[in-house]
Design a protein around this motif. Structure first.
Motif, mmCIF file in Angstrom:
data_model
loop_
_atom_site.group_PDB
_atom_site.id
_atom_site.type_symbol
_atom_site.label_atom_id
_atom_site.label_comp_id
_atom_site.label_asym_id
_atom_site.label_seq_id
_atom_site.Cartn_x
_atom_site.Cartn_y
_atom_site.Cartn_z
ATOM 1 N N GLN A 161 115.484 85.492 105.694
ATOM 2 C CA GLN A 161 115.263 86.140 106.995
ATOM 3 C C GLN A 161 114.668 87.533 106.806
ATOM 4 N N GLY B 255 111.078 87.234 105.997
ATOM 5 C CA GLY B 255 110.303 86.946 107.202
ATOM 6 C C GLY B 255 110.050 88.193 108.037
ATOM 7 N N ARG B 256 111.087 89.010 108.192
ATOM 8 C CA ARG B 256 110.918 90.255 108.961
ATOM 9 C C ARG B 256 109.928 91.194 108.271
ATOM 10 N N HIS C 211 107.480 90.325 106.215
ATOM 11 C CA HIS C 211 106.137 89.763 106.333
ATOM 12 C C HIS C 211 105.536 90.023 107.707
ATOM 13 N N ASP D 222 102.111 83.331 112.417
ATOM 14 C CA ASP D 222 102.608 81.962 112.250
ATOM 15 C C ASP D 222 101.590 81.041 111.583
ATOM 16 N N TYR E 152 101.477 80.721 107.714
ATOM 17 C CA TYR E 152 102.488 79.966 106.967
ATOM 18 C C TYR E 152 101.964 78.590 106.549
ATOM 19 N N ALA F 49 109.990 78.467 105.514
ATOM 20 C CA ALA F 49 108.977 79.089 106.369
ATOM 21 C C ALA F 49 109.459 79.158 107.813
ATOM 22 N N THR F 50 110.147 78.133 108.261
ATOM 23 C CA THR F 50 110.676 78.133 109.626
ATOM 24 C C THR F 50 111.678 79.267 109.808
ATOM 25 N N MET G 299 111.813 82.040 108.085
ATOM 26 C CA MET G 299 111.054 83.289 108.042
ATOM 27 C C MET G 299 110.356 83.554 109.366
ATOM 28 N N GLN G 300 109.742 82.524 109.940
ATOM 29 C CA GLN G 300 109.034 82.685 111.205
ATOM 30 C C GLN G 300 110.006 83.054 112.334
ATOM 31 N N ALA H 239 110.964 86.650 111.899
ATOM 32 C CA ALA H 239 109.845 87.517 112.279
ATOM 33 C C ALA H 239 109.715 87.590 113.795
#
Length: 150
Positions: free
Chosen positions: A76, A79-80, A82, A89, A92, A127-128, A130-131, A134
């Motif tokens: 997490q 993701g933030r 990035h 999105d 990714y 990736a999900t 992370m997104q 974000a």
């Protein structure tokens, strides 16, 4: 993720062994071939250091697949971070494809359909997360900016 997928990821990672140093340069070449505009996100980046970070991150993920819940705070946070670099999105999917192609190039025939599927599943899950992190950070920043506006 299933136990078989985790075992497949670990075995293919171990097959790369000493070639993990080759992962980052090849990965970034593949990524920039897919979208040359992404180079702009790395203009002030020390690419050898970035490559080491990528290899270290992959190694941590491979080791932690049995305990994804323990990895999630770090994923997490990634993701933030990035999001602050300008990652969107759509990037990714490009990253995932470049990563899978990199592994295919390095492993050749050892990167079977099952291996590709296992890595794609792992990457997709991370990736999900992370997104989502974000998006949450962006929503918080937007709300904070709206509240702070005169």
């Amino acid at each position: 993720m299933t136990a078989d997928q985790i075992a497949t990821i670990r075995s293919t990672w171990n097959l790369m062994g000493a070639t993990t140093d080759a992962v980052a340069p090849l990965f970034y070449d593949r990524l920039f071939q897919r979208d040359p505009l992404l180079r702009a996100l790395f203009t002030s980046t020390d690419m050898p250091a970035q490559g080491e970070k990528l290899a270290q991150t992959l190694a941590v993920v491979v080791r932690g697949l049995d305990h994804l819940d323990q990895l999630m705070p770090a994923v997490q946070a990634l993701g933030r971070r990035h999001a602050t670099y300008g990652v969107q999105d759509a990037h990714y999917d490009l990253v995932g494809a470049a990563l899978l192609d990199t592994f295919a190039d390095i492993l050749g025939d050892a990167f079977t359909a099952d291996a590709r599927s296992a890595w794609a599943t792992a990457y997709g899950a991370l990736a999900t997360v992370m997104q989502q992190a974000a998006a949450s950070a962006n929503a918080h920043a937007t709300t904070h900016a709206a509240i702070s506006a005169p």
